[in-house]
Design an enzyme around this catalytic site. Sequence first.
Site, short mmCIF file in Angstrom:
data_model
loop_
_atom_site.label_atom_id
_atom_site.label_comp_id
_atom_site.label_asym_id
_atom_site.label_seq_id
_atom_site.Cartn_x
_atom_site.Cartn_y
_atom_site.Cartn_z
N LYS A 139 60.49 9.39 36.23
CA LYS A 139 60.37 9.98 37.56
C LYS A 139 59.32 11.09 37.51
O LYS A 139 59.60 12.28 37.71
CB LYS A 139 61.72 10.53 38.04
CG LYS A 139 62.68 9.48 38.53
CD LYS A 139 62.29 8.90 39.89
CE LYS A 139 62.55 9.91 41.00
NZ LYS A 139 62.21 9.33 42.34
N TYR A 188 71.53 13.75 28.27
CA TYR A 188 72.83 13.63 27.61
C TYR A 188 72.96 14.58 26.41
O TYR A 188 74.06 14.87 25.97
CB TYR A 188 73.07 12.20 27.15
CG TYR A 188 73.29 11.20 28.25
CD1 TYR A 188 73.38 11.59 29.59
CD2 TYR A 188 73.40 9.85 27.97
CE1 TYR A 188 73.58 10.67 30.59
CE2 TYR A 188 73.60 8.92 28.98
CZ TYR A 188 73.69 9.33 30.29
OH TYR A 188 73.89 8.41 31.29
N ASP A 229 70.52 4.02 30.86
CA ASP A 229 71.94 3.76 31.05
C ASP A 229 72.18 3.06 32.38
O ASP A 229 72.87 2.03 32.47
CB ASP A 229 72.69 5.10 31.00
CG ASP A 229 74.19 4.94 30.84
OD1 ASP A 229 74.68 3.79 30.86
OD2 ASP A 229 74.88 5.96 30.69
N ASP A 253 72.89 -1.26 33.03
CA ASP A 253 74.11 -1.73 33.69
C ASP A 253 73.77 -2.56 34.93
O ASP A 253 74.43 -3.56 35.22
CB ASP A 253 75.00 -0.55 34.08
CG ASP A 253 75.88 -0.09 32.93
OD1 ASP A 253 75.67 -0.58 31.80
OD2 ASP A 253 76.76 0.75 33.14
N ASP A 259 63.61 4.82 40.50
CA ASP A 259 64.28 4.30 41.69
C ASP A 259 63.63 3.00 42.16
O ASP A 259 64.31 2.06 42.57
CB ASP A 259 64.31 5.34 42.81
CG ASP A 259 62.98 6.02 43.05
OD1 ASP A 259 62.03 5.80 42.27
OD2 ASP A 259 62.87 6.79 44.02
#
Length: 372
Positions: free
Chosen positions: A194, A143, A251, A255, A227
């Site tokens: 990852k 970001y 993020d 959620d 994942d």
Amino acid sequence: MSAPKKLLILPGDGIGPEIMREARRIMDWMAQARGIRFDISEDLVGGASLAVHGQPITQQVIDAARAADAVLFGSVGDPKWASAGFDRRPEIAILNLRQELGLFANLRPAKVFDSLVDASTLKPDVIRGLDIMIVRETVGGIYFGTPRGIETLPDGSRRGINTEVYTTAEIERVARVAFDLARKRDNRVCSVEKCNVMESGLLWKEVVTALHDREYSDVELSHMLADNCAMQMVRNPRQFDVIVTGNLFGDLLSDLASMLTGSLGMLPSATLGAKGEDGRTPALYEPIHGSAPDIAGQGKANPLAQILSFAMLLRYSFDMQEDAAMIEAAVSNVLDRGLRTPDIMSAGRTEVNTAGMGEAVVAELDKLNKTA
């Protein structure tokens, strides 16, 4: 007597002003019932600021946030500014505040209230008793990394660029927050990245492991690919205690975690910076849901995440543990009574509007205060 704590309130857009009114209701109750007063100021951010100042956040608001002991934020986002340009989006306000105040650690709890077990789309036996804390790094990663932007290629086509980048220091400071929190909980941290396809992920894993071995060997540490973590949160979410991860994965995973609890409208968050030379720790508190412009002004918004964000503010910034616990207990009691806003409504419950939910929390606070 010590001076009242300085509290900056930024309601923002959409349902932000509505849910913030209910948090203000709690503050007014604290002043009247418990003699606890704050030095409160209020200002504009997001689309509300764009309408008046032509920018999503002004330097005056940033300076006020720096001077405050804590910031209570509502929500930003307004579709009427969709064509204003990338740098003039309402959402830039929260990103600027995080960056300018150095708010690097976002704490997002995902806790299932017993009376809301049926509100989740997962089976009750999967999420009953769930209590996860996600620690998300918030001023680094993709970001904020550079280079970034949209460029036109020689053939006339366009290319969007974002860069995932982390340094040792950035990883260590957010990992310390996670380890310290774990010591006060179930003493377990799962670090998520990852590393199989991203060099930044490999560095993240190496740095977290080294810090753990040097300073936090008493805490149980595990590692998980992002994942797989998303899958495991749906399959068996109670396996987690504290999750620490980067900006993008945090993020997404937070959620996802919110829907384990039944509604985005239930989850608060805190974003903390580093303690300064004056002993103050910059901090911003906000519900994790968006501005929900489609229901703004209709009294349908759930104010509980905003109220619980205020409880987190009392706990982490002002060390008012008893008052924070009382607010959390009041919220739990209201839900146990079967009161619901539309987002968590189910058969056999009583639907109330935004103000009705706030009034119910205050009524429960009155009861709890009399028996305290």
